[in-house]
Design a protein around this motif. Structure first.
Motif, PDB file in Angstrom:
ATOM      1  N   VAL A 104      37.819  41.704  35.847  1.00 46.04           N
ATOM      2  CA  VAL A 104      38.401  42.256  37.075  1.00 46.04           C
ATOM      3  C   VAL A 104      37.339  43.031  37.847  1.00 46.04           C
ATOM      4  O   VAL A 104      37.183  42.854  39.071  1.00 46.04           O
ATOM      5  CB  VAL A 104      39.617  43.152  36.760  1.00 46.04           C
ATOM      6  CG1 VAL A 104      40.121  43.846  38.019  1.00 46.04           C
ATOM      7  CG2 VAL A 104      40.730  42.334  36.114  1.00 46.04           C
ATOM      8  N   ALA A 105      36.591  43.886  37.167  1.00 45.79           N
ATOM      9  CA  ALA A 105      35.541  44.674  37.821  1.00 45.79           C
ATOM     10  C   ALA A 105      34.507  43.754  38.454  1.00 45.79           C
ATOM     11  O   ALA A 105      34.075  43.983  39.588  1.00 45.79           O
ATOM     12  CB  ALA A 105      34.880  45.621  36.831  1.00 45.79           C
ATOM     13  N   ASP A 106      34.113  42.691  37.739  1.00 53.40           N
ATOM     14  CA  ASP A 106      33.134  41.750  38.288  1.00 53.40           C
ATOM     15  C   ASP A 106      33.670  41.060  39.544  1.00 53.40           C
ATOM     16  O   ASP A 106      32.940  40.873  40.518  1.00 53.40           O
ATOM     17  CB  ASP A 106      32.742  40.706  37.238  1.00 53.40           C
ATOM     18  CG  ASP A 106      31.853  41.265  36.139  1.00 53.40           C
ATOM     19  OD1 ASP A 106      31.342  42.398  36.292  1.00 53.40           O
ATOM     20  OD2 ASP A 106      31.672  40.563  35.118  1.00 53.40           O
ATOM     21  N   GLY A 107      34.953  40.695  39.515  1.00 51.45           N
ATOM     22  CA  GLY A 107      35.558  40.050  40.684  1.00 51.45           C
ATOM     23  C   GLY A 107      35.622  40.977  41.883  1.00 51.45           C
ATOM     24  O   GLY A 107      35.285  40.588  43.003  1.00 51.45           O
ATOM     25  N   LEU A 108      36.030  42.215  41.656  1.00 50.29           N
ATOM     26  CA  LEU A 108      36.092  43.187  42.755  1.00 50.29           C
ATOM     27  C   LEU A 108      34.692  43.542  43.242  1.00 50.29           C
ATOM     28  O   LEU A 108      34.463  43.680  44.450  1.00 50.29           O
ATOM     29  CB  LEU A 108      36.847  44.442  42.307  1.00 50.29           C
ATOM     30  CG  LEU A 108      38.342  44.253  42.042  1.00 50.29           C
ATOM     31  CD1 LEU A 108      38.947  45.507  41.426  1.00 50.29           C
ATOM     32  CD2 LEU A 108      39.070  43.883  43.324  1.00 50.29           C
ATOM     33  N   ARG A 109      33.749  43.676  42.313  1.00 55.54           N
ATOM     34  CA  ARG A 109      32.355  43.965  42.675  1.00 55.54           C
ATOM     35  C   ARG A 109      31.803  42.865  43.573  1.00 55.54           C
ATOM     36  O   ARG A 109      31.148  43.132  44.587  1.00 55.54           O
ATOM     37  CB  ARG A 109      31.512  44.113  41.413  1.00 55.54           C
ATOM     38  CG  ARG A 109      30.087  44.584  41.676  1.00 55.54           C
ATOM     39  CD  ARG A 109      29.252  44.675  40.411  1.00 55.54           C
ATOM     40  NE  ARG A 109      29.814  45.563  39.403  1.00 55.54           N
ATOM     41  CZ  ARG A 109      30.405  45.174  38.277  1.00 55.54           C
ATOM     42  NH1 ARG A 109      30.518  43.877  37.988  1.00 55.54           N
ATOM     43  NH2 ARG A 109      30.881  46.051  37.420  1.00 55.54           N
TER      44      ARG A 109
END
Length: 115
Positions: A15-20
């Motif tokens: 999720v963090a990678d996608g939002l980043r």
């Protein structure tokens, strides 16, 4: 935007990678408020705690910041802007320190009178 169960990375990292990536490409521009935690958790198919862990990771990296009662926002160039709430919090803490000092002085004076 969903978590891949075959991906070896933990869900919060996905999720963090996608939002980043969305932040870096400009899909999520500086100053934009992210959807609510519940909405994002639903979009990604994860638990709210998993989403919160992803947001915490991005906050630690300086990519997002939170404003109490307003939400989570994309930071400009990795810099969190100073907020009036932060100034108010500092003033409150300073006021509490002054008040505590007065209480401690009174307690000490009371203890000295008893002796």
């Amino acid at each position: 935007m969903t978590v891949d169960t075959n991906d070896p990375r933990p869900p919060y990292v996905q999720v963090a990678d996608g939002l980043r990536a969305a932040i870096r490409t400009g899909e999520l521009a500086p100053g934009v408020r992210l959807a609510s935690g519940r909405e994002l958790a639903s979009q990604w198919g994860v638990a709210l705690m998993t989403l919160q862990k992803a947001i915490d990771l991005l906050r630690d990296e300086g990519l997002v910041y939170s404003q109490q009662g307003r939400g989570v926002f994309v930071a400009a160039d990795g810099k969190v802007p100073p907020t009036d709430e932060l100034t108010a919090l500092r003033e409150t803490v300073e006021n509490l320190e002054r008040r505590l000092s007065v209480v401690e002085e009174r307690l000490q004076a009371s203890d000295n009178r008893r002796r």
